[in-house]
Design a protein around this motif. Sequence first.
Motif, PDB file in Angstrom:
ATOM      1  N   LYS A 196       1.048   4.258  -2.975  1.00 30.08           N
ATOM      2  CA  LYS A 196       0.561   5.571  -2.557  1.00 30.08           C
ATOM      3  C   LYS A 196       0.855   6.626  -3.620  1.00 30.08           C
ATOM      4  O   LYS A 196       1.972   6.725  -4.134  1.00 30.08           O
ATOM      5  CB  LYS A 196       1.234   5.979  -1.233  1.00 30.08           C
ATOM      6  CG  LYS A 196       0.675   7.247  -0.636  1.00 30.08           C
ATOM      7  CD  LYS A 196       1.351   7.544   0.706  1.00 30.08           C
ATOM      8  CE  LYS A 196       0.809   8.811   1.313  1.00 30.08           C
ATOM      9  NZ  LYS A 196       1.457   9.129   2.623  1.00 30.08           N
ATOM     10  N   ASN A 233      -5.941   5.393  -9.411  1.00 27.11           N
ATOM     11  CA  ASN A 233      -6.690   4.205  -9.838  1.00 27.11           C
ATOM     12  C   ASN A 233      -6.107   2.892  -9.318  1.00 27.11           C
ATOM     13  O   ASN A 233      -6.098   1.881 -10.024  1.00 27.11           O
ATOM     14  CB  ASN A 233      -6.786   4.155 -11.376  1.00 27.11           C
ATOM     15  CG  ASN A 233      -7.355   5.436 -11.959  1.00 27.11           C
ATOM     16  OD1 ASN A 233      -8.361   5.957 -11.476  1.00 27.11           O
ATOM     17  ND2 ASN A 233      -6.689   5.960 -12.981  1.00 27.11           N
ATOM     18  N   THR A 234      -5.607   2.909  -8.087  1.00 21.37           N
ATOM     19  CA  THR A 234      -5.035   1.669  -7.527  1.00 21.37           C
ATOM     20  C   THR A 234      -5.824   1.165  -6.315  1.00 21.37           C
ATOM     21  O   THR A 234      -5.380   0.246  -5.636  1.00 21.37           O
ATOM     22  CB  THR A 234      -3.567   1.881  -7.118  1.00 21.37           C
ATOM     23  OG1 THR A 234      -3.477   2.989  -6.202  1.00 21.37           O
ATOM     24  CG2 THR A 234      -2.681   2.127  -8.323  1.00 21.37           C
ATOM     25  N   SER A 235      -6.983   1.733  -6.042  1.00 25.34           N
ATOM     26  CA  SER A 235      -7.753   1.311  -4.862  1.00 25.34           C
ATOM     27  C   SER A 235      -8.161  -0.161  -4.962  1.00 25.34           C
ATOM     28  O   SER A 235      -8.131  -0.899  -3.970  1.00 25.34           O
ATOM     29  CB  SER A 235      -8.991   2.187  -4.673  1.00 25.34           C
ATOM     30  OG  SER A 235      -9.816   2.152  -5.823  1.00 25.34           O
ATOM     31  N   THR A 236      -8.528  -0.604  -6.166  1.00 24.44           N
ATOM     32  CA  THR A 236      -8.916  -2.011  -6.353  1.00 24.44           C
ATOM     33  C   THR A 236      -7.730  -2.930  -6.114  1.00 24.44           C
ATOM     34  O   THR A 236      -7.875  -4.009  -5.525  1.00 24.44           O
ATOM     35  CB  THR A 236      -9.465  -2.232  -7.777  1.00 24.44           C
ATOM     36  OG1 THR A 236     -10.566  -1.349  -7.998  1.00 24.44           O
ATOM     37  CG2 THR A 236      -9.920  -3.670  -7.961  1.00 24.44           C
ATOM     38  N   CYS A 240       0.829  -1.211   0.000  1.00 30.67           N
ATOM     39  CA  CYS A 240       0.000   0.000   0.000  1.00 30.67           C
ATOM     40  C   CYS A 240       0.863   1.261   0.000  1.00 30.67           C
ATOM     41  O   CYS A 240       0.509   2.268  -0.619  1.00 30.67           O
ATOM     42  CB  CYS A 240      -0.939  -0.010   1.205  1.00 30.67           C
ATOM     43  SG  CYS A 240      -2.258  -1.250   1.067  1.00 30.67           S
ATOM     44  N   LYS A 271      -5.174  -2.331  -4.147  1.00 28.64           N
ATOM     45  CA  LYS A 271      -4.919  -2.350  -2.700  1.00 28.64           C
ATOM     46  C   LYS A 271      -5.892  -3.281  -1.989  1.00 28.64           C
ATOM     47  O   LYS A 271      -5.509  -4.030  -1.088  1.00 28.64           O
ATOM     48  CB  LYS A 271      -5.021  -0.935  -2.130  1.00 28.64           C
ATOM     49  CG  LYS A 271      -3.909   0.003  -2.595  1.00 28.64           C
ATOM     50  CD  LYS A 271      -4.167   1.431  -2.115  1.00 28.64           C
ATOM     51  CE  LYS A 271      -3.150   2.404  -2.689  1.00 28.64           C
ATOM     52  NZ  LYS A 271      -3.462   3.818  -2.361  1.00 28.64           N
ATOM     53  N   GLN A 272      -7.141  -3.247  -2.401  1.00 25.46           N
ATOM     54  CA  GLN A 272      -8.142  -4.117  -1.780  1.00 25.46           C
ATOM     55  C   GLN A 272      -7.812  -5.589  -2.021  1.00 25.46           C
ATOM     56  O   GLN A 272      -7.957  -6.426  -1.127  1.00 25.46           O
ATOM     57  CB  GLN A 272      -9.527  -3.793  -2.330  1.00 25.46           C
ATOM     58  CG  GLN A 272     -10.075  -2.445  -1.856  1.00 25.46           C
ATOM     59  CD  GLN A 272     -11.342  -2.040  -2.588  1.00 25.46           C
ATOM     60  OE1 GLN A 272     -11.916  -2.828  -3.335  1.00 25.46           O
ATOM     61  NE2 GLN A 272     -11.777  -0.797  -2.405  1.00 25.46           N
TER      62      GLN A 272
END
Length: 332
Positions: A301, A305-308, A297, A310-311
Motif C-alpha cells: 500500500k 506502480n504495484t497494481s500488477t 497488499c 498485487k494482481q
Amino acid sequence: MNRKHLYHPVTIGSTTLGGNVFLAPLAGYTDIPFRTLCIEAGADFTFTEMVSAEGLAREGEKTLALMDRAPNERQYAVQLFMGNTESLKEALAQLQPYQPEVIDINCGCPVPKVTKTGAGSAMMKQPKLITEVVRTITDETDIPVSVKFRTGWDAQSENFLEFAQAALDGGASALTLHARTRSQGYAPFADWSKLTELKQYTLQHNYQVPIFGSGDLFKAEDAKRMLEETGIDGVMFARGSIGNPFIFSQAKAILQGRDPEPITVEMRRVAILRHLDLMIDTFGETTACTLMRKHTCSYLKGIPNTSTIKQAVVHASRREQYLEALSPLVDL
C-alpha cells in the motif's frame, strides 16, 4: 513530558515488560507468524487472536491452537472473549498449561456475531459481569488480568469510567481503552481525551495499574503524540501494524529521541517473504499463500506502480509465484 521518558518498562500485576509498545490482538491477523514478525521488528508485548472461552471449555482443537506461543514469544497474553461466566472455570483449566504472562478480556469487539452473544463490546452493557469475570480468573489463577474495552456502546451510553471501576473491583491489573464507542466501529476519529480521563480517574482513586491506549495509531509518530497528550502508560498498535511491522522499531526510536530508520521498498519485499515463510512453516504452503494475499497488499500500500504485482499475488498459490510476482520491486 521529556521525550526520553516516553519509552519505559511497564508492570502488569506480577509481569514486568521491557517496554510499552505493544501489538494489539487482531482477529484474523495476530497469528503466530505475524506475532513472530512483529517481535522481530520490536514489539514489546503481543496478544493472541480472540479465543472463545466456550470453545476452550469444549477443548476445541482449533481454539486451543490459537493459544500456542510463537518460538520467539518470551512473554505474551491470551485474549479471551465470553458473554457469561458459565464455562469460564473449565476454560481456565484448559488455558493454564499454556502459562501466558497475562490474560486479556475482550470487551471491545464491535462485530455483530460476537456482540449478539453478549461478548465483546456488548459486555459494556453489564459492568457487573466484568467484575465477576475478572474475579473468577484472579481466584482460579495467578495470572494477571487486563481488560480491553471501548468508551461505551454508543454516544448515549459512554460508561467507560464505570466499566473501568467494575474491572478494577474484580482485580484487574491493567486497562486498555480503544477510544471509540461500539457504534463507531473503526470510523474516524478516536477520542484520545477519554484516555486522559481514564488515566486521571485511576490516579485520583489511587489505583496503581497501567493504562494503555488504542485507536488511530497509524504512524510511528502517533505513539509519541498519544503518550504526550494523554499521560497513559503504553500504546497498542492494531491496524497500523498490518503490512507495517516496522512501526514498532520506528515508534521506539521516536520515543527514545532518535530518528527512525526509513523503510525502503526492498525492506518491504524482504518482510513479505519472511512473513510468507513463517506462514508456510505454520500452515503449509497452499494455505500460507492464500492467507498472505491480504498481508501482501497491505505491505504494498502506498508504493506506486504495484497494481500488477498485487494482481499476480492474488492468484499466487506457491512460494515461487510470490517470488516471481515480487521481483519487479527490486527495480522500484
